[in-house]
Design a protein around this motif. Structure first.
Motif, PDB file in Angstrom:
ATOM      1  N   ARG A 173      41.928  22.771  30.155  1.00  0.00           N
ATOM      2  CA  ARG A 173      40.561  23.286  30.329  1.00  0.00           C
ATOM      3  C   ARG A 173      40.475  24.794  30.175  1.00  0.00           C
ATOM      4  O   ARG A 173      39.378  25.372  30.164  1.00  0.00           O
ATOM      5  CB  ARG A 173      40.014  22.868  31.688  1.00  0.00           C
ATOM      6  N   ALA A 174      41.631  25.466  30.067  1.00  0.00           N
ATOM      7  CA  ALA A 174      41.660  26.909  29.870  1.00  0.00           C
ATOM      8  C   ALA A 174      42.996  27.278  29.247  1.00  0.00           C
ATOM      9  O   ALA A 174      43.977  26.533  29.347  1.00  0.00           O
ATOM     10  CB  ALA A 174      41.478  27.652  31.203  1.00  0.00           C
ATOM     11  N   VAL A 175      43.030  28.419  28.602  1.00  0.00           N
ATOM     12  CA  VAL A 175      44.275  28.983  28.079  1.00  0.00           C
ATOM     13  C   VAL A 175      44.789  29.974  29.114  1.00  0.00           C
ATOM     14  O   VAL A 175      44.111  30.957  29.441  1.00  0.00           O
ATOM     15  CB  VAL A 175      44.057  29.680  26.731  1.00  0.00           C
ATOM     16  N   LEU A 176      45.971  29.725  29.643  1.00  0.00           N
ATOM     17  CA  LEU A 176      46.578  30.601  30.638  1.00  0.00           C
ATOM     18  C   LEU A 176      47.480  31.590  29.913  1.00  0.00           C
ATOM     19  O   LEU A 176      48.396  31.190  29.186  1.00  0.00           O
ATOM     20  CB  LEU A 176      47.382  29.779  31.644  1.00  0.00           C
ATOM     21  N   ALA A 177      47.202  32.871  30.089  1.00  0.00           N
ATOM     22  CA  ALA A 177      47.941  33.907  29.363  1.00  0.00           C
ATOM     23  C   ALA A 177      48.611  34.866  30.328  1.00  0.00           C
ATOM     24  O   ALA A 177      48.152  35.064  31.459  1.00  0.00           O
ATOM     25  CB  ALA A 177      47.004  34.679  28.436  1.00  0.00           C
ATOM     26  N   TYR A 178      49.707  35.472  29.874  1.00  0.00           N
ATOM     27  CA  TYR A 178      50.396  36.495  30.651  1.00  0.00           C
ATOM     28  C   TYR A 178      50.461  37.759  29.820  1.00  0.00           C
ATOM     29  O   TYR A 178      51.086  37.785  28.768  1.00  0.00           O
ATOM     30  CB  TYR A 178      51.804  36.039  31.029  1.00  0.00           C
ATOM     31  N   SER A 179      49.780  38.811  30.297  1.00  0.00           N
ATOM     32  CA  SER A 179      49.727  40.053  29.529  1.00  0.00           C
ATOM     33  C   SER A 179      50.467  41.194  30.197  1.00  0.00           C
ATOM     34  O   SER A 179      50.357  42.343  29.771  1.00  0.00           O
ATOM     35  CB  SER A 179      48.266  40.462  29.285  1.00  0.00           C
ATOM     36  N   GLY A 180      51.221  40.891  31.259  1.00  0.00           N
ATOM     37  CA  GLY A 180      52.078  41.915  31.846  1.00  0.00           C
ATOM     38  C   GLY A 180      51.778  42.286  33.279  1.00  0.00           C
ATOM     39  O   GLY A 180      52.619  42.895  33.941  1.00  0.00           O
ATOM     40  N   ALA A 181      50.593  41.982  33.781  1.00  0.00           N
ATOM     41  CA  ALA A 181      50.262  42.293  35.173  1.00  0.00           C
ATOM     42  C   ALA A 181      50.914  41.260  36.076  1.00  0.00           C
ATOM     43  O   ALA A 181      50.576  40.078  36.037  1.00  0.00           O
ATOM     44  CB  ALA A 181      48.750  42.301  35.369  1.00  0.00           C
ATOM     45  N   VAL A 182      51.864  41.691  36.893  1.00  0.00           N
ATOM     46  CA  VAL A 182      52.645  40.769  37.712  1.00  0.00           C
ATOM     47  C   VAL A 182      51.754  40.032  38.707  1.00  0.00           C
ATOM     48  O   VAL A 182      50.963  40.653  39.435  1.00  0.00           O
ATOM     49  CB  VAL A 182      53.757  41.527  38.464  1.00  0.00           C
ATOM     50  N   GLY A 183      51.850  38.712  38.699  1.00  0.00           N
ATOM     51  CA  GLY A 183      51.106  37.911  39.655  1.00  0.00           C
ATOM     52  C   GLY A 183      49.662  37.656  39.296  1.00  0.00           C
ATOM     53  O   GLY A 183      48.938  37.025  40.069  1.00  0.00           O
ATOM     54  N   LEU A 184      49.228  38.117  38.123  1.00  0.00           N
ATOM     55  CA  LEU A 184      47.842  37.921  37.696  1.00  0.00           C
ATOM     56  C   LEU A 184      47.780  36.818  36.652  1.00  0.00           C
ATOM     57  O   LEU A 184      48.367  36.936  35.580  1.00  0.00           O
ATOM     58  CB  LEU A 184      47.273  39.212  37.115  1.00  0.00           C
ATOM     59  N   ALA A 185      47.070  35.743  36.973  1.00  0.00           N
ATOM     60  CA  ALA A 185      46.853  34.663  36.015  1.00  0.00           C
ATOM     61  C   ALA A 185      45.539  34.928  35.284  1.00  0.00           C
ATOM     62  O   ALA A 185      44.489  35.050  35.913  1.00  0.00           O
ATOM     63  CB  ALA A 185      46.799  33.321  36.734  1.00  0.00           C
ATOM     64  N   GLU A 186      45.620  35.043  33.963  1.00  0.00           N
ATOM     65  CA  GLU A 186      44.436  35.329  33.146  1.00  0.00           C
ATOM     66  C   GLU A 186      44.101  34.097  32.319  1.00  0.00           C
ATOM     67  O   GLU A 186      44.958  33.578  31.600  1.00  0.00           O
ATOM     68  CB  GLU A 186      44.696  36.512  32.216  1.00  0.00           C
TER      69      GLU A 186
END
Length: 266
Positions: A173-186
């Motif tokens: 239902r969403a694309v979960l991305a990691y862009s470098g902010a530790v602990g932040l799910a985008e």
């Protein structure tokens, strides 16, 4: 053959650690612009964090922002090709995240600005007059309130465990991305990625993938680097990005993007 388009991530890639653009990089961007090579910034940043880069955007003046949720025009400060969450789908997703992950704090990046849960902690400055409210109260069908990104944090849980719990909850239902902010799910809406937005932009400008060089540092850049004819990682990139890239240049601190591009220029 030199590329027709240079697509580059910003934080951790083109920008230095303090978010600034070096004089060397400024010179290279100007020379690319003068040579007719289009430079497109492709970033997880929301539009509100782009205006400060208008002086280096050149005549191209284009950024793909919020991990592919919109295309930002520097000259007009407007957005096109908006691919946000559907309101009902986002409401259901938020409800499921709250039920599955007690204590989770959420925020949304809307086209007209962010809305944070009262408990959402962020290392970035928050305007003093920004109303904090539970984001369910901010969801609206008004196009100006379209949500490009959903953000989630949780105190006291290791980032890897938190990401796994978020991924298990959102599924497709969403694309979960990691862009470098530790602990932040985008999260972006289904199929919304940097690569997809860049591909659409290039198609609309008659540019083939093989005529694109892309630069990045984090896992959210991987689809873009794989799509482009040449995918380049900066030396400070995530190990997965270093392993997948066609080439590796110097770190962002050492102006790696500029160093890789200088050889194209007379």
């Amino acid at each position: 053959m030199p590329p027709k388009v240079v697509a580059t991530d910003l934080d951790g890639t083109l920008l230095r650690q303090d978010g600034t653009v070096s004089d060397r990089t400024r010179r290279v961007l100007r020379r690319l612009d003068d040579a007719g090579v289009r430079v497109v910034f492709v970033t997880a940043r929301p539009p509100r964090w782009l205006a400060e880069l208008a002086d280096v955007a050149g005549s191209h003046g284009t950024a793909i922002c919020m991990n592919g949720a919109a295309v930002y025009d520097f000259a007009t400060a407007t957005m096109t090709d908006v691919r946000g969450f559907a309101v009902d789908a986002l409401g259901a997703l938020v409800a499921d995240l709250r039920a599955a992950i007690p204590g989770v704090a959420l925020a949304v990046e809307r086209l007209d600005g962010p809305v944070y849960d009262p408990t959402f902690a962020t290392e970035h400055p928050v305007p003093a007059d920004l109303m904090r409210r539970y984001i369910e109260e901010s969801l609206s069908p008004d196009p100006a309130h379209t949500v490009g990104k959903l953000l989630a944090v949780l105190d006291g849980v290791a980032p890897a465990e938190f990401f796994a719990r978020v991924e298990a909850t959102v599924g497709t239902r969403a694309v979960l991305a990691y862009s470098g902010a530790v602990g932040l799910a985008e999260m972006t809406a289904p199929s919304v990625t940097k690569a997809a937005a860049l591909a659409r932009w290039c198609e609309s400008h008659d540019v083939a993938p093989q005529d694109v060089w892309a630069f990045g540092d984090m896992p959210n850049d991987l689809p873009m680097l794989g799509w482009a004819g040449r995918g380049v990682a900066v030396a400070n990139a995530h190990p997965d990005v270093l392993a997948a890239a066609d080439a590796v240049t110097a770190s962002n601190v050492d102006d790696g993007v500029a160093a890789h591009l200088e050889r194209l220029l007379p």
